[in-house]
Design a protein around this motif. Sequence first.
Motif, PDB file in Angstrom:
ATOM      1  N   CYS A  16      -6.746   5.320   3.812  1.00  0.00           N
ATOM      2  CA  CYS A  16      -6.326   6.544   3.129  1.00  0.00           C
ATOM      3  C   CYS A  16      -4.814   6.642   2.903  1.00  0.00           C
ATOM      4  O   CYS A  16      -4.383   7.081   1.837  1.00  0.00           O
ATOM      5  CB  CYS A  16      -6.822   7.763   3.892  1.00  0.00           C
ATOM      6  N   ARG A  50      -8.996  14.083   5.649  1.00  0.00           N
ATOM      7  CA  ARG A  50      -8.924  12.652   5.944  1.00  0.00           C
ATOM      8  C   ARG A  50      -7.804  12.382   6.944  1.00  0.00           C
ATOM      9  O   ARG A  50      -6.878  13.173   7.092  1.00  0.00           O
ATOM     10  CB  ARG A  50      -8.641  11.835   4.682  1.00  0.00           C
ATOM     11  N   CYS A  57     -12.458   5.101   0.759  1.00  0.00           N
ATOM     12  CA  CYS A  57     -13.809   5.293   0.226  1.00  0.00           C
ATOM     13  C   CYS A  57     -13.937   4.584  -1.121  1.00  0.00           C
ATOM     14  O   CYS A  57     -13.037   3.871  -1.559  1.00  0.00           O
ATOM     15  CB  CYS A  57     -14.099   6.789   0.085  1.00  0.00           C
ATOM     16  N   GLU A  58     -15.051   4.811  -1.804  1.00  0.00           N
ATOM     17  CA  GLU A  58     -15.289   4.161  -3.102  1.00  0.00           C
ATOM     18  C   GLU A  58     -14.320   4.636  -4.185  1.00  0.00           C
ATOM     19  O   GLU A  58     -14.176   3.985  -5.215  1.00  0.00           O
ATOM     20  CB  GLU A  58     -16.743   4.362  -3.562  1.00  0.00           C
ATOM     21  N   TRP A  60     -11.055   4.906  -3.630  1.00  0.00           N
ATOM     22  CA  TRP A  60      -9.729   4.437  -3.224  1.00  0.00           C
ATOM     23  C   TRP A  60      -9.021   3.752  -4.401  1.00  0.00           C
ATOM     24  O   TRP A  60      -9.608   2.919  -5.096  1.00  0.00           O
ATOM     25  CB  TRP A  60      -9.852   3.466  -2.061  1.00  0.00           C
TER      26      TRP A  60
END
Length: 64
Positions: A16, A50, A57-58, A60
């Motif tokens: 993240c 986060r 995640c998908e 990103w």
Amino acid sequence: MGVINIFYVEEKEENCCNCKHFHQHYVLCDKNTFLACNSGHCGYPRLKTRQPLQKGCENWRKRE
């Protein structure tokens, strides 16, 4: 007195803190000093809590 965590993250890691959608949260320590805390949020496609070292995640996308 609180605990301060310091961590090093490679720019190529897909977590993240390296994502363009992640917004880091900060705490005010004194009048002129802010410290990054182990918290933030993602704004895409909706608001989600986060942590900086959380795996991306998908959605990103590399921070520019």
